[in-house]
Design an enzyme around this catalytic site. Structure first.
Site, PDB file in Angstrom:
ATOM      1  N   THR A  22       0.534  -1.198  -0.070  1.00 13.12           N
ATOM      2  CA  THR A  22       0.002   0.195   0.101  1.00 13.12           C
ATOM      3  C   THR A  22       0.896   1.174   0.015  1.00 13.12           C
ATOM      4  OG1 THR A  22      -1.808  -1.169   1.052  1.00 13.12           O
ATOM      5  CG2 THR A  22      -1.882   1.299   1.123  1.00 13.12           C
ATOM      6  N   GLU A  31      -4.221 -15.374   2.471  1.00 16.95           N
ATOM      7  CA  GLU A  31      -4.233 -14.255   3.278  1.00 16.95           C
ATOM      8  C   GLU A  31      -5.771 -13.872   3.662  1.00 16.95           C
ATOM      9  OE1 GLU A  31      -3.462  -9.509   2.981  1.00 16.95           O
ATOM     10  OE2 GLU A  31      -2.666 -10.707   1.329  1.00 16.95           O
ATOM     11  N   GLN A  91     -23.932  -2.657  21.616  1.00 18.71           N
ATOM     12  CA  GLN A  91     -25.310  -2.331  21.776  1.00 18.71           C
ATOM     13  C   GLN A  91     -26.133  -2.734  22.974  1.00 18.71           C
ATOM     14  OE1 GLN A  91     -26.600   0.633  20.597  1.00 18.71           O
ATOM     15  NE2 GLN A  91     -28.555   0.580  21.442  1.00 18.71           N
TER      16      GLN A  91
END
Length: 380
Positions: free
Chosen positions: A127, A243, A337
């Site tokens: 990246t 991966e 939540q």
């Protein structure tokens, strides 16, 4: 449903992993989170315990066992422990195959013993600031200088970027556009011109160092070319299935663990004079998550078996990755939540799982990229 994936040997290995986590990881994890980095001692301890290089041939110091189910056990147990910072899955399942399948005999003898002992920590640098999932946008270049490559460019979001002693760098070795002309070069700690930038401040997985890397006229020896010249694209595509499977396994394991701790919580926590678990809405929430986890687990276990036998294709690996990680995200949100205000407190495991797991739908190929791969296979 009783799982049929693992043998007694796999379960014995699971106990070894749990013991390692209890002794070598969990007592130090809070400090690693604060420091933003894991101790190198933990990597060496993992090496001594035989947790590194599971699939590396024994002659190089590895376990000599390419049964992916052992890697799946590691992913499950590290996920359940909330110990994403020690990136053993990245080291074993993503970088290891590049070294074992593409490395020359000399490269294997140079790099694999340290890889297996924990003395050599690894990273892979794809990246860039302007190129994420799209490899065609890579601008890092390596110019042929006769006896070496001259590497220039930068990378970002590199896991293990600070600790890494050995970095596999994806660089453009020809001016040809597109995905062609990319090669894999191995950059080693101490090479002149190789610098590390910030240890990036993330919202989760804080113990796992993630860095910027800079390469300024780095002289990379010709013998550090990994695989075929201009063959990086094919090499990368070949290993992406494993991966994505490793990420998917972590995803379903996280969802299952969050469900377990939330079921316990709603049975103990009271509201309106009775446990939350007696409210129909809460039971329906738990029932939905349990069913989604069970269905996903059945599919993932089948994918693990197929991958172990070398039969898992890129499409089904992409299905596993996007579905399991999106499920993890949904379950983390719903479980937080159900914990109410306590779910927002970092001392509760559900809070850390919520932030740690958010990256799962992004790295290894975003959910959108996974859907594109699947869609193209169905509608070419």
């Amino acid at each position: 449903m009783k799982r049929q994936l693992y043998s007694a040997d796999h379960e014995a290995f699971r106990e070894t992993v749990r013991t390692f986590l209890t002794k070598e990881v969990l007592p130090h994890y809070e400090q690693w989170e604060k420091a933003g980095i894991v101790s190198r001692d933990a990597w060496r301890a993992a090496g001594k315990q035989g947790l590194l290089g599971l699939a590396v041939p024994e002659e190089y110091g590895g376990g000599g066992n390419d049964d992916f189910r052992y890697s799946a056990v590691l992913a499950e147990e590290f996920t359940r422990a909330g110990a994403a910072g020690l990136a053993i899955g990245l080291h074993n399942d993503i970088i290891g195959p590049y070294l074992t399948t593409l490395g020359t005999e000399d490269q294997k003898r140079r790099w694999l013993p340290g890889f297996c002992s924990g003395e050599t920590i690894t990273a892979i640098a794809m990246t860039e600031p302007g190129a994420g999932s799209d490899l065609q946008g890579i601008r890092t270049t390596a110019e042929d200088q006769g006896d070496h490559w001259l590497l220039n460019g930068s990378k970002t979001f590199i896991s293990n970027g600070i600790l890494a002693d050995l970095v596999i760098v994806v660089a453009r070795t020809t001016p040809e556009g597109g995905a062609k002309g990319l090669s894999l070069l191995v950059v080693e700690r101490g090479m002149e011109g190789f610098e590390r930038g910030r240890n990036l401040d993330k919202i989760g997985q804080k113990a796992q160092d993630t860095a910027e890397l800079f390469f300024t006229d780095v002289r990379v020896p010709k013998e550090n070319l990994l695989g075929e010249l201009n063959g990086a694209f094919l090499h990368l595509m070949t290993h992406l299935a494993q991966e994505r499977m490793a990420i998917a396994v972590a995803g379903i394991s996280a969802a299952e663990h969050l469900l377990e701790i939330t079921m316990k919580y709603v049975q103990e926590r009271e509201a309106f004079g009775r446990p939350l678990g007696r409210l129909q809405h809460i039971r329906f929430e738990i029932a939905e998550m349990a069913t989604e986890c069970a269905v996903t687990r059945a599919f993932l276990d089948r994918c693990i078996v197929d991958h172990t036998h070398g039969e898992l294709d890129a499409v089904h690996a992409s299905m596993a990755k996007w579905w399991a990680t999106e499920l993890q995200k949904r379950v983390a949100d719903r479980c937080l939540q159900l914990h109410g205000g306590y779910g927002y407190m970092t001392e509760y495991p559900v809070a850390r799982a919520f932030t740690d797991g958010r990256i799962q739908t992004i790295y290894g190929g975003t959910t959108e990229i996974m859907k594109e791969i699947i869609g193209r296979s169905l509608l070419p």
